[in-house]
Design an enzyme around this catalytic site. Sequence first.
Site, PDB file in Angstrom:
ATOM      1  N   VAL A 189      -2.649   8.717 -13.916  1.00 16.72           N
ATOM      2  CA  VAL A 189      -1.431   9.271 -13.324  1.00 16.72           C
ATOM      3  C   VAL A 189      -0.244   9.083 -14.270  1.00 16.72           C
ATOM      4  O   VAL A 189       0.526  10.015 -14.523  1.00 16.72           O
ATOM      5  CB  VAL A 189      -1.146   8.619 -11.948  1.00 16.72           C
ATOM      6  N   THR A 206      -0.474   5.073  -4.826  1.00 14.66           N
ATOM      7  CA  THR A 206      -0.811   5.295  -3.419  1.00 14.66           C
ATOM      8  C   THR A 206      -0.725   3.951  -2.699  1.00 14.66           C
ATOM      9  O   THR A 206      -1.480   3.025  -3.011  1.00 14.66           O
ATOM     10  CB  THR A 206      -2.235   5.882  -3.326  1.00 14.66           C
ATOM     11  N   LYS A 213       0.275  10.733   1.783  1.00 12.14           N
ATOM     12  CA  LYS A 213      -0.755  10.658   0.738  1.00 12.14           C
ATOM     13  C   LYS A 213      -2.106  10.193   1.313  1.00 12.14           C
ATOM     14  O   LYS A 213      -3.158  10.776   1.054  1.00 12.14           O
ATOM     15  CB  LYS A 213      -0.287   9.704  -0.369  1.00 12.14           C
ATOM     16  N   GLY A 266     -23.049  17.551  -0.901  1.00 13.74           N
ATOM     17  CA  GLY A 266     -23.508  16.935  -2.147  1.00 13.74           C
ATOM     18  C   GLY A 266     -23.890  15.488  -1.909  1.00 13.74           C
ATOM     19  O   GLY A 266     -24.194  15.089  -0.775  1.00 13.74           O
ATOM     20  N   GLY A 282     -16.634  10.289  -4.676  1.00 14.94           N
ATOM     21  CA  GLY A 282     -16.441   9.045  -5.429  1.00 14.94           C
ATOM     22  C   GLY A 282     -15.053   9.058  -6.029  1.00 14.94           C
ATOM     23  O   GLY A 282     -14.130   9.641  -5.467  1.00 14.94           O
ATOM     24  N   CYS A 309      -9.930   7.342  -5.989  1.00 14.22           N
ATOM     25  CA  CYS A 309      -8.973   7.570  -4.892  1.00 14.22           C
ATOM     26  C   CYS A 309      -9.604   7.640  -3.511  1.00 14.22           C
ATOM     27  O   CYS A 309      -9.311   6.795  -2.658  1.00 14.22           O
ATOM     28  CB  CYS A 309      -8.169   8.830  -5.174  1.00 14.22           C
ATOM     29  N   LYS A 340     -11.209   4.348  -1.946  1.00 21.24           N
ATOM     30  CA  LYS A 340     -10.259   3.260  -1.663  1.00 21.24           C
ATOM     31  C   LYS A 340      -9.196   3.693  -0.666  1.00 21.24           C
ATOM     32  O   LYS A 340      -8.740   2.894   0.143  1.00 21.24           O
ATOM     33  CB  LYS A 340      -9.653   2.719  -2.959  1.00 21.24           C
ATOM     34  N   ARG A 349     -15.425   5.846 -12.027  1.00 23.18           N
ATOM     35  CA  ARG A 349     -15.158   4.873 -10.962  1.00 23.18           C
ATOM     36  C   ARG A 349     -15.752   5.371  -9.645  1.00 23.18           C
ATOM     37  O   ARG A 349     -15.511   6.489  -9.225  1.00 23.18           O
ATOM     38  CB  ARG A 349     -13.645   4.639 -10.834  1.00 23.18           C
TER      39      ARG A 349
HETATM   40  P1  NAD Z   1      -5.318   3.638 -13.817  1.00 15.42           P
HETATM   41  O1  NAD Z   1      -6.112   2.431 -13.565  1.00 15.42           O
HETATM   42  O2  NAD Z   1      -5.922   4.786 -14.578  1.00 15.42           O
HETATM   43  O3  NAD Z   1      -3.946   3.250 -14.571  1.00 15.42           O
HETATM   44  C1  NAD Z   1      -3.144   2.167 -14.239  1.00 15.42           C
HETATM   45  C2  NAD Z   1      -2.500   1.635 -15.520  1.00 15.42           C
HETATM   46  O4  NAD Z   1      -1.576   0.601 -15.175  1.00 15.42           O
HETATM   47  C3  NAD Z   1      -3.482   1.019 -16.506  1.00 15.42           C
HETATM   48  O5  NAD Z   1      -3.323   1.611 -17.770  1.00 15.42           O
HETATM   49  C4  NAD Z   1      -3.114  -0.479 -16.527  1.00 15.42           C
HETATM   50  O6  NAD Z   1      -3.326  -1.081 -17.786  1.00 15.42           O
HETATM   51  C5  NAD Z   1      -1.638  -0.395 -16.184  1.00 15.42           C
HETATM   52  N1  NAD Z   1      -1.047  -1.637 -15.673  1.00 15.42           N
HETATM   53  C6  NAD Z   1      -1.590  -2.558 -14.843  1.00 15.42           C
HETATM   54  N2  NAD Z   1      -0.694  -3.552 -14.614  1.00 15.42           N
HETATM   55  C7  NAD Z   1       0.433  -3.248 -15.304  1.00 15.42           C
HETATM   56  C8  NAD Z   1       1.685  -3.873 -15.467  1.00 15.42           C
HETATM   57  N3  NAD Z   1       1.962  -5.022 -14.868  1.00 15.42           N
HETATM   58  N4  NAD Z   1       2.591  -3.280 -16.280  1.00 15.42           N
HETATM   59  C9  NAD Z   1       2.323  -2.122 -16.908  1.00 15.42           C
HETATM   60  N5  NAD Z   1       1.125  -1.470 -16.778  1.00 15.42           N
HETATM   61  C10 NAD Z   1       0.207  -2.022 -15.990  1.00 15.42           C
HETATM   62  O7  NAD Z   1      -4.813   4.130 -12.394  1.00 15.42           O
HETATM   63  P2  NAD Z   1      -4.509   5.640 -11.939  1.00 15.42           P
HETATM   64  O8  NAD Z   1      -5.791   6.358 -11.663  1.00 15.42           O
HETATM   65  O9  NAD Z   1      -3.521   6.232 -12.863  1.00 15.42           O
HETATM   66  O10 NAD Z   1      -3.832   5.352 -10.508  1.00 15.42           O
HETATM   67  C11 NAD Z   1      -2.538   4.793 -10.388  1.00 15.42           C
HETATM   68  C12 NAD Z   1      -2.087   4.973  -8.942  1.00 15.42           C
HETATM   69  O11 NAD Z   1      -1.983   6.386  -8.641  1.00 15.42           O
HETATM   70  C13 NAD Z   1      -3.045   4.406  -7.901  1.00 15.42           C
HETATM   71  O12 NAD Z   1      -2.319   3.930  -6.809  1.00 15.42           O
HETATM   72  C14 NAD Z   1      -3.854   5.632  -7.477  1.00 15.42           C
HETATM   73  O13 NAD Z   1      -4.362   5.502  -6.170  1.00 15.42           O
HETATM   74  C15 NAD Z   1      -2.811   6.713  -7.527  1.00 15.42           C
HETATM   75  N6  NAD Z   1      -3.344   8.067  -7.737  1.00 15.42           N
HETATM   76  C16 NAD Z   1      -4.359   8.283  -8.611  1.00 15.42           C
HETATM   77  C17 NAD Z   1      -4.826   9.587  -8.815  1.00 15.42           C
HETATM   78  C18 NAD Z   1      -5.973   9.853  -9.752  1.00 15.42           C
HETATM   79  O14 NAD Z   1      -6.528  10.947  -9.680  1.00 15.42           O
HETATM   80  N7  NAD Z   1      -6.359   8.929 -10.628  1.00 15.42           N
HETATM   81  C19 NAD Z   1      -4.240  10.645  -8.144  1.00 15.42           C
HETATM   82  C20 NAD Z   1      -3.183  10.401  -7.294  1.00 15.42           C
HETATM   83  C21 NAD Z   1      -2.734   9.091  -7.092  1.00 15.42           C
END
Ligand code: NAD
Length: 440
Positions: A11, A121, A205, A254, A258, A261, A264, A329
């Site tokens: 994100v 989220t 969300k 299917g 997974g 998102c 969890k 994941r």
């Molecule tokens: P991710 O694990 O890919 O990225 C999170 C990043 O945060 C990592 O690079 C990690 O090193 C960094 N991080 C951790 N602690 C930190 C800190 N103290 N300071 C700075 N950086 C730090 O996660 P993501 O998939 O990008 O998801 C982030 C949020 O967005 C979650 O809440 C997720 O539910 C939500 N979200 C994800 C998606 C998706 O498709 N991946 C879509 C919508 C919402």
Amino acid sequence: MKITIVGTGYVGLVTGTCFAETGNNVTCVDIDPEKVRKLSSGQITIYEPGLEKLFSRNLKDGRLDFTTDLASGVIDSAVIFMALPTPPGEDGSADLSYVLGVAENLGKIISDYKVIIDKSTVPVGTSARVREMIAKNARCEFDVVSNPEFLREGVAVEDFMKPDRVVIGTHSERARKVMSTLFAPFVRQGNPILFMDEQSAELTKYAANSFLATKISFMNEIAILCEKLGADVDMVRRGVGSDDRIGKRFLFPGIGYGGSCFPKDVQALSRSAHAAGYDFAILNAVMKVNQGQKLYLIPKIKAFFKNNLSGKKFALWGLAFKPNTDDVREAPALYMIHALLHEGAMIQAFDPEAMANTQIMLKDKISFATDQYECLKEADALIIATEWNEFRTPDFSRISTLMKQKVIFDGRNLFDLQIIRDLGFHYESIGRKPIHLPKT
Ligand code: NAD
């Protein structure tokens, strides 16, 4: 505008790059020094169609930079986004330690007005907790805004640049103006920016993801019923999806959902409901169905091999939890791999993008092929776990010559039953009649 993104994962990197693309100066902060080193030197850290081009251009033009230092990263930003992990805690509720930890640090650092936006989220009430955390130490004014992200991995750039809607939860007029300016370039075609209270934004969300997961689990149960009653889920899906009130999307059965998102978020919403004294019965069923669905093909595979998978060699097409991403994941493929290994089987896998991430998790428990055909050599059966486009119209005669026998277990219903029957394969899929190897 000068913007900081804290957390540079799926994100954060997409958000930062897209804001840079619309002319903002963006600093992305991450605690992972290796990630920051790679990104700073122009090496992209995730696979996301279209992202690399935007990333390279904005890095080169100086609108995008990366650091591990939160203090220098936020110093002259008007706007700070938090795109931090919110993984499931021990009881399934969202672990807010990353978000609250950064909020506490921000309170110590900021010295002039900032809009601090939560993109992760998070459960209802988190914005209030973030506000409290910052206020403990802050010596200046600030606003906290909830701005949940709806991008889908695989089409994340497109989703971010042209969102169906932008949801913004705030009670502050000052923050509302900043957010409107920031998002204006992304909604030029008229898609709405929906302003609301922060609790409603936070719940939106979870409600959206849980509804989509419900649609998937519902269709998966219809597919199971199709098999039991002799119906064909493809026909039922078309019949059902033609109703405008239902819609055609998210009706494909299917081997379960997974990713980082849906699993969890459904669990976290169920826990939030429980904590509020409400038993969210549908969500509990959605999780149960999905748990079973990830292993739905295993009994079929075992039955075909007369309960003896020891020494059998399986070709596995697809590891990512869905196509066009390298994200594994909670991928159904991983659950199947563990079940098959437990039965003594051997697995040779191919995925166009997700093999490196899988190798980090599984080490040498399975082997990896360089292409989808090499993967098939001497295999007793092919299993399909991800619907990558390149798997949809393969060279079946090549498949026939490479495999020990013509047997396919398809968790994504990629192939037409008549074509497969004419080619003489044994073929089992989801919610459709099995096709048996012709008697010799
Ligand atoms: P991710 O694990 O890919 O990225 C999170 C990043 O945060 C990592 O690079 C990690 O090193 C960094 N991080 C951790 N602690 C930190 C800190 N103290 N300071 C700075 N950086 C730090 O996660 P993501 O998939 O990008 O998801 C982030 C949020 O967005 C979650 O809440 C997720 O539910 C939500 N979200 C994800 C998606 C998706 O498709 N991946 C879509 C919508 C919402």
